[in-house]
Enzyme design. Structure first.
Site, mmCIF file in Angstrom:
data_model
loop_
_atom_site.group_PDB
_atom_site.id
_atom_site.type_symbol
_atom_site.label_atom_id
_atom_site.label_comp_id
_atom_site.label_asym_id
_atom_site.label_seq_id
_atom_site.Cartn_x
_atom_site.Cartn_y
_atom_site.Cartn_z
ATOM 1 N N ASP A 110 59.962 49.300 8.427
ATOM 2 C CA ASP A 110 61.227 48.598 8.634
ATOM 3 C C ASP A 110 60.990 47.516 9.680
ATOM 4 O OD1 ASP A 110 63.748 47.677 9.141
ATOM 5 O OD2 ASP A 110 64.598 49.634 9.693
ATOM 6 N N ASN A 137 60.405 37.008 4.457
ATOM 7 C CA ASN A 137 61.247 36.970 3.258
ATOM 8 C C ASN A 137 62.301 38.064 3.239
ATOM 9 O OD1 ASN A 137 61.813 36.368 0.290
ATOM 10 N ND2 ASN A 137 61.115 38.498 0.190
ATOM 11 N N LYS A 172 56.829 37.154 16.603
ATOM 12 C CA LYS A 172 56.400 37.389 17.991
ATOM 13 C C LYS A 172 55.057 38.106 18.041
ATOM 14 C CE LYS A 172 57.753 40.077 22.077
ATOM 15 N NZ LYS A 172 58.796 40.955 22.661
ATOM 16 N N TYR A 205 75.608 36.619 6.086
ATOM 17 C CA TYR A 205 74.378 36.068 5.521
ATOM 18 C C TYR A 205 74.197 34.606 5.941
ATOM 19 C CZ TYR A 205 70.891 34.825 1.973
ATOM 20 O OH TYR A 205 69.758 34.390 1.321
ATOM 21 N N LYS A 209 71.056 33.063 8.212
ATOM 22 C CA LYS A 209 70.106 32.051 7.742
ATOM 23 C C LYS A 209 70.117 30.823 8.646
ATOM 24 C CE LYS A 209 68.282 34.265 4.364
ATOM 25 N NZ LYS A 209 66.865 34.669 4.428
#
Length: 667
Positions: A110, A137, A172, A205, A209
């Site tokens: 996850d 993605n 990171k 959403y 984005k």
């Protein structure tokens, strides 16, 4: 058919990429000078990825877009690590891929958690020894049936955690490894076109984005001034067939979407392009498919846009039959049949011998401004000049619009400049159809319909009056009431290109009402038509000074030449020429309309220098036949509905108008 189109797209992009690779090799062929120039950009050749040797890590990749990308990079010879939270589904996909490709690995984790992101990066490096490309993605749409105020906090947080925190944690960890090992990496963030326009019921959403694109920019900013180890880029793909889109679109809409593999070309490009081409940028995948060079080099709304061109056949006499009379060529672009007026001819002749004519033109257009200020009865500060009204229309649209702006137009309207400019600005206008019909001679603007379309997003209303292409005019009292009702934050562009042909008693005196109209109303006029100066390119807008200042922000100095300024001033003062033009047009428009009535040809009473009619034969045939007589008819076939056989004719000199009437009388 869809598969064939996709194959063509792939071949086109591969050819483009091959050409770019050849260009990249040019510095090696040119020697040390070119190499030093390349080095001066701050990007090293080692940062360019060769897919056959690359290791690509793709989050959320056991299905959908991620799986399609995994297959793309595996086919290119790259080693690929797929990822997902569902261990069972991940291993099922991994087994299927391993039957076809040797260099594929899977990590079930996850990535929205620190431990999951660390596991993905560390396991990938342990397996293949490095990572070259990370594609962020993995994403979730969150609730698709709730407005923003109804979304539970935990649902909101879950979307941001997956769509933003996950990419941050993976990036990171990868950047820390790259800085330690000095190994170049690139990060590709999968954004969405939703960031440009939003969408209902997708607020979480949308916000995520937008934040993801902020991550791309932040990586770019924090990497400035350092050795170019990290390259970050965002990609906005079109909607394709995935589980996410299936849950949002209706079945019929979903069935029209493309397969995820159509997205491969732009991700292949992002993974292999020189860092300087992509660092910190956001690429639109649909624009890249249509116009890859434009999207890469321009990276703005001009990608996929064609230049505004107009190629009148009257400019190409070599294409005409020998001996063809071109006396009626002016009719093609609705130009003044009387050509240049005597006062203008004299002013231009004198200007040529002026020893100061060679210098830069007066940037304030002082003499022309003073005359028009007195002519209209407005403040001189309320005038804005441009090289033709077309430039001022384009400027107004760019000034008052943005991607979220609503622009209201009539349908049809004069679209030569309007539509290309709106496309460049990324604006989809609201079109309000006309009322009435040609047969009943009552075509008119639907002002009430336009008013009903006004929302908080409305920024500009474009209204042509008298109208091109119908020739109709709005009742001046109705127009005044309409303008008085428009909210003050909205701009109204009132295009009056043909107003001087209209009967004086029917003209709306905008200048008289400027100070009382609450909205930012802008009157727009041109010297091209009535004043016969189309070749000199002079237009002007008139409005209140505060609105003129807004419109001037995108203007440039010296756009109207010395000679054009003098020509415009001379034309304004030549009252006798104006009388001849008006009287000829007034007499001939009435005569032609009456003749059309007698022939049973539906037509619209006009207040302009052209006449709309229902063509009794195929329009191309009419234009070709009349061309042989030296009459070049306008072509407005694309303006009206496909079921309508409407055409327009310029109101020209009597002898030219008669040729048109004689021809049409045979049908």
């Amino acid at each position: 058919m869809k598969r064939q189109i996709n194959n063509i797209r792939r071949r086109f992009i591969k050819i483009f990429l091959l050409g770019r690779k050849i260009i990249q090799k040019i510095p090696l062929l040119l020697g040390s000078t070119a190499a030093s120039r390349s080095a001066s950009t701050g990007f090293e050749p080692s940062a360019v990825v060769t897919l056959a040797d690359a290791v690509v890590v793709i989050t959320g990749s056991y299905r959908g877009i991620g799986l399609a990308l995994a297959e793309t990079f595996l086919e290119e010879g790259a080693a690929v690590v797929i990822n997902g939270r569902n261990q069972k589904a991940l291993h099922q996909t991994l087994n299927q891929l391993q039957n076809r490709f040797p260099k594929v690995f899977g990590v079930a984790s996850d990535i929205s958690t620190s431990s999951g992101a660390r596991l993905l990066i560390e396991e990938s490096i342990a397996k293949f020894g490095k990572i070259d490309v990370l594609i962020n993605n993995a994403a979730t749409s969150g609730p698709t049936d709730k407005k923003i105020w109804d979304i539970p906090e935990e649902k909101w947080s879950s979307v941001l955690k997956t769509n933003v925190t996950g990419p941050f944690l993976c990036s990171k960890k990868l950047i820390q490894w790259a800085r330690t090992t000095q190994h170049p990496v690139r990060i590709i963030n999968v954004s969405s076109g939703i960031v440009d326009n939003g969408a209902p019921l997708l607020s979480a959403y949308t916000v995520s984005k937008m934040a993801l694109e902020g991550l791309t920019l932040s990586i770019e900013e924090d990497c400035k001034g350092e050795k170019p180890l990290v390259t970050a880029v965002s990609i906005k793909p079109r909607s394709v067939m995935t589980n996410m889109t299936k849950g949002y679109y209706a079945a019929t809409e979903y069935g029209l979407l493309d397969d995820p593999n159509v997205l491969a070309p732009i991700f292949r490009f992002a993974a292999t392009a020189p860092p300087a081409e992509i660092m910190g940028k956001t690429f639109s995948e649909p624009a890249f498919q249509i116009d890859p060079v434009g999207e890469i080099v321009l990276n703005n709304n001009l990608s996929g846009i064609q230049a505004v061109t107009i190629g009148p056949e009257t400019f190409k006499p070599e294409n005409l039959s020998p001996g063809v009379n071109r006396a009626g060529a002016y009719m093609h672009l609705l130009q003044n049949p009387f050509r240049i007026c005597p006062a203008v001819a004299e002013a231009v002749t004198q200007a040529i011998f002026d020893p100061e004519i060679h210098g830069y033109p007066d940037p304030k257009y002082t003499d022309l401004r003073k005359f028009l200020s007195e002519y209209l009865g407005i403040s001189s500060d309320g005038l804005v000049f441009g090289p033709g009204a077309s430039e001022l229309i384009e400027r107004a649209l760019r000034t008052f619009s943005n991607r979220k702006a609503q622009i209201i137009l009539t349908r049809p309207t004069w679209g030569l400049i309007i539509w290309p400019t709106l496309t460049r600005c990324g604006v989809s206008p609201v079109e309000v159809p006309y009322k009435g019909r040609l047969k009943t001679k009552d075509i008119r603007h639907d002002l009430d319909g336009m008013y009903r379309q006004i929302t908080s997003a409305t920024r500009l209303i474009y209204l042509v009056n008298p109208c091109n292409p119908t020739g109709s005019i709005v009742n001046k009292d109705d127009l005044k009431d309409f303008l008085m009702s428009i909210p003050r934050h909205i701009a109204v562009l009132l295009d009056e290109a043909y107003v001087d042909y209209c009967e004086p008693e029917k003209q709306f005196n905008l200048a008289k009402h400027l100070e009382r109209i609450p909205c930012h109303v802008i009157g727009l006029r041109t010297f091209s038509k009535f004043f016969a100066l189309s070749g000199f390119r002079v237009g002007y807008a008139y409005t209140r000074p505060e609105t003129a200042e807004l419109l001037s922000r995108l203007g440039l100095p010296f756009t109207i030449s010395n000679i054009a300024q003098r020509a415009a001033l001379a034309a304004l003062k030549d009252v006798e020429f104006q009388r001849r033009v008006y009287e000829n047009n007034d007499r001939e428009r009435r005569r032609m309309s009456e003749a059309f009535d007698q022939m049973g040809i539906a037509n619209m009473p006009t207040h302009t220098s052209f006449l709309l009619f229902d063509c009794p034969l195929e329009r191309d045939r009419m234009r070709n036949d009349l061309k042989k007589e030296g009459i070049f008819m306008p072509n407005v076939d694309g303006v009206f509905e496909i079921t309508e056989n409407h055409a327009i004719t310029s109101i020209g000199l009597p002898e030219h108008n008669q040729k048109i009437l004689d021809y049409l009388s045979r049908f």
